[in-house]
Design a protein around this motif. Structure first.
Motif, PDB file in Angstrom:
ATOM      1  N   LEU A 195       4.342  -7.368  -0.206  1.00  0.00           N
ATOM      2  CA  LEU A 195       5.660  -7.160   0.397  1.00  0.00           C
ATOM      3  C   LEU A 195       6.526  -6.264  -0.492  1.00  0.00           C
ATOM      4  O   LEU A 195       7.223  -5.361  -0.013  1.00  0.00           O
ATOM      5  CB  LEU A 195       6.368  -8.499   0.614  1.00  0.00           C
ATOM      6  CG  LEU A 195       5.835  -9.422   1.705  1.00  0.00           C
ATOM      7  CD1 LEU A 195       6.614 -10.732   1.699  1.00  0.00           C
ATOM      8  CD2 LEU A 195       5.934  -8.771   3.081  1.00  0.00           C
ATOM      9  N   ARG A 196       6.489  -6.507  -1.794  1.00  0.00           N
ATOM     10  CA  ARG A 196       7.293  -5.700  -2.717  1.00  0.00           C
ATOM     11  C   ARG A 196       6.857  -4.244  -2.713  1.00  0.00           C
ATOM     12  O   ARG A 196       7.690  -3.322  -2.765  1.00  0.00           O
ATOM     13  CB  ARG A 196       7.213  -6.263  -4.136  1.00  0.00           C
ATOM     14  CG  ARG A 196       8.152  -7.423  -4.385  1.00  0.00           C
ATOM     15  CD  ARG A 196       8.484  -7.531  -5.860  1.00  0.00           C
ATOM     16  NE  ARG A 196       9.514  -8.546  -6.072  1.00  0.00           N
ATOM     17  CZ  ARG A 196      10.177  -8.695  -7.206  1.00  0.00           C
ATOM     18  NH1 ARG A 196       9.929  -7.887  -8.221  1.00  0.00           N
ATOM     19  NH2 ARG A 196      11.090  -9.631  -7.332  1.00  0.00           N
ATOM     20  N   ARG A 234      11.170 -15.278   0.819  1.00  0.00           N
ATOM     21  CA  ARG A 234      12.305 -14.378   0.636  1.00  0.00           C
ATOM     22  C   ARG A 234      12.801 -14.409  -0.811  1.00  0.00           C
ATOM     23  O   ARG A 234      13.140 -13.366  -1.393  1.00  0.00           O
ATOM     24  CB  ARG A 234      13.431 -14.748   1.607  1.00  0.00           C
ATOM     25  CG  ARG A 234      13.024 -14.676   3.074  1.00  0.00           C
ATOM     26  CD  ARG A 234      14.223 -14.868   3.991  1.00  0.00           C
ATOM     27  NE  ARG A 234      14.874 -16.160   3.830  1.00  0.00           N
ATOM     28  CZ  ARG A 234      14.673 -17.218   4.601  1.00  0.00           C
ATOM     29  NH1 ARG A 234      13.804 -17.162   5.608  1.00  0.00           N
ATOM     30  NH2 ARG A 234      15.333 -18.353   4.376  1.00  0.00           N
ATOM     31  N   VAL A 248       3.385 -11.846  -1.723  1.00  0.00           N
ATOM     32  CA  VAL A 248       4.689 -11.311  -2.108  1.00  0.00           C
ATOM     33  C   VAL A 248       4.542  -9.959  -2.794  1.00  0.00           C
ATOM     34  O   VAL A 248       5.363  -9.051  -2.586  1.00  0.00           O
ATOM     35  CB  VAL A 248       5.438 -12.319  -3.011  1.00  0.00           C
ATOM     36  CG1 VAL A 248       6.697 -11.695  -3.596  1.00  0.00           C
ATOM     37  CG2 VAL A 248       5.780 -13.582  -2.227  1.00  0.00           C
ATOM     38  N   LEU A 263      10.319 -12.655  -3.149  1.00  0.00           N
ATOM     39  CA  LEU A 263      10.325 -11.215  -2.911  1.00  0.00           C
ATOM     40  C   LEU A 263      11.538 -10.532  -3.531  1.00  0.00           C
ATOM     41  O   LEU A 263      11.426  -9.464  -4.153  1.00  0.00           O
ATOM     42  CB  LEU A 263      10.286 -10.943  -1.406  1.00  0.00           C
ATOM     43  CG  LEU A 263      10.545  -9.503  -0.939  1.00  0.00           C
ATOM     44  CD1 LEU A 263       9.507  -8.555  -1.532  1.00  0.00           C
ATOM     45  CD2 LEU A 263      10.565  -9.433   0.573  1.00  0.00           C
TER      46      LEU A 263
END
Length: 407
Positions: A314-315, A345, A311, A348
């Motif tokens: 992703l960020r 999701r 995560v 995130l």
């Protein structure tokens, strides 16, 4: 019956040891048959096909992709279909690497075939297999247009600042080192689906700014502005970028040298470690997110750390792509993890309200196979789940090339 004359496209996806296939109608996406041949070139193989309620399977030697196509032909016959059906107007071949040259689907002739093979230097696990699959399919369907649809095509028009590495200019030019990206067929399909959906609601999408996250065992992100890709996370190869099922994603390049000097690993072993023995599998021993989320909920430390690393990456990409775009209108999630793992999701996007992102937790947790919005009505950024359909995209692109040829 009208259905008997509706055009069909056979979509072929040749992997290093597999051949996936699907027969579908490009007009409405109706799938007539789907299947896979596995363990190609690995001795004893197996294959299966589904065509509505009809099924068939095969076990036996599959020495190469030409033989795999003969098995596909046999399976079609066993479920009452035929590759000689005059409804099959085109064969669409997924090709991973199209280099900087191929920005659109093209009819496969000798030059295109040679180029795909030559580009195998950049994607050896994929392009050589694609050529074998093309040869096998053309032998069985010689009178039907065969069309190459390139996974890199959507990213050929990246801005030069995004496409180029800060590598010695002459070396980069000589060895064709640049950012090619991957999953382009999916990123294009999803970003267009988002634009169409929002346009139908009256929104101006001429300058729509999206971040698309294709999260599967292989994972990539893209920044799309006004329908054009301006950034993507995968680079020369699919190793760069996000944390994946078995790939590291971004990594300090000198780690390669460190592993060679300190552990004595050679190039092939390092390649295997980075591509097949790392990522989520390497961190917690699992790459199926159903198992990983269950382990996180049970308090497993390795799984929790792996999820946090996943995560966090992703960020980083979401934030950097927002700045590349200048602002952000939409975040779209797709592929197996993107569509089906609410935990990813939620982790995130929670806490990003100051950036105009407000997730509707109830909508996020709901199960559905439909395209849908999972942000709150108050959210300045629209968050969506958009099921991808790469086969349908390939079928439509191949069908259009065939239609143009027919005049």
């Amino acid at each position: 019956m009208a259905a008997s004359t509706d055009p069909r496209v056979l979509v072929i996806n040749s992997g290093s040891s597999s051949l996936k296939f699907q027969l579908l109608a490009p007009a409405d996406g109706t799938v007539e048959a789907t299947g896979i041949v596995e363990r190609v070139g690995q001795g004893q193989g197996n294959a299966a096909i589904e065509a509505g309620e009809r099924e068939s399977s095969f076990e036996g030697p599959v020495p190469d992709h030409k033989e795999a196509m003969k098995i596909v032909e046999r399976l079609f016959g066993e479920v009452g279909l035929s590759l000689s059906d005059d409804r099959i107007r085109a064969v669409g071949h997924r090709v991973v690497q199209g280099g900087a040259r191929y920005s659109n689907p093209v009819l496969i002739d000798e030059q295109v075939r040679w180029d795909i093979h030559d580009l195998g230097k950049l994607a050896p696990l994929h392009n050589y297999a694609a050529v074998d699959g093309i040869d096998g399919a053309q032998a069985l369907l010689p009178d039907v247009p065969h069309v190459a649809v390139f996974d890199t095509a959507f990213f050929t028009a990246l801005p030069e600042a995004a496409a180029n590495y800060a590598l010695n200019r002459e070396i980069a030019k000589q060895y064709r080192v640049r950012r090619y990206g991957a999953h382009g067929t999916s990123h294009q399909f999803v970003s267009q689906a988002v634009s169409s959906h929002l346009a139908s609601q009256g929104r101006d999408v001429s300058d729509l700014r999206q971040v698309v996250m294709h999260l599967g065992n292989g994972a990539s992100a893209s920044a799309v502005r006004g329908g054009e890709a301006v950034e993507t996370s995968m680079g020369l190869t699919p190793l760069e970028g996000l944390v994946m099922g078995t790939r590291t994603g971004d990594i300090d390049p000198t780690i390669y040298i460190h592993l060679h000097r300190q552990a004595g690993f050679g190039p092939e072993e390092i390649d295997d470690i980075l591509n097949k023995r790392s990522g989520m599998m390497g961190m917690c021993g699992m790459n199926d997110f159903r198992d990983i989320t269950a382990a996180v909920e049970a308090g497993d430390e390795a799984a929790t750390l792996a999820m946090d690393v996943y995560v966090h990456r992703l960020r980083k990409y979401l934030g950097s792509y927002s700045f590349v775009l200048g602002s952000l209108d939409v975040i779209a999630f797709t592929a197996g993890i993107g569509e089906n793992v609410p935990m990813v999701r939620e982790k995130l996007l929670t806490g990003l309200e100051r950036f105009g992102i407000e997730l509707d937790l109830e909508a996020n947790a709901a199960r559905s196979k439909e395209m849908r919005v999972i942000s709150t009505p108050e959210s300045e950024v629209t968050v969506m789940i958009v099921p991808t359909d790469e086969e349908l995209s390939i079928a439509r692109q191949a069908s259009e090339v065939a239609r143009q040829l027919a005049g």
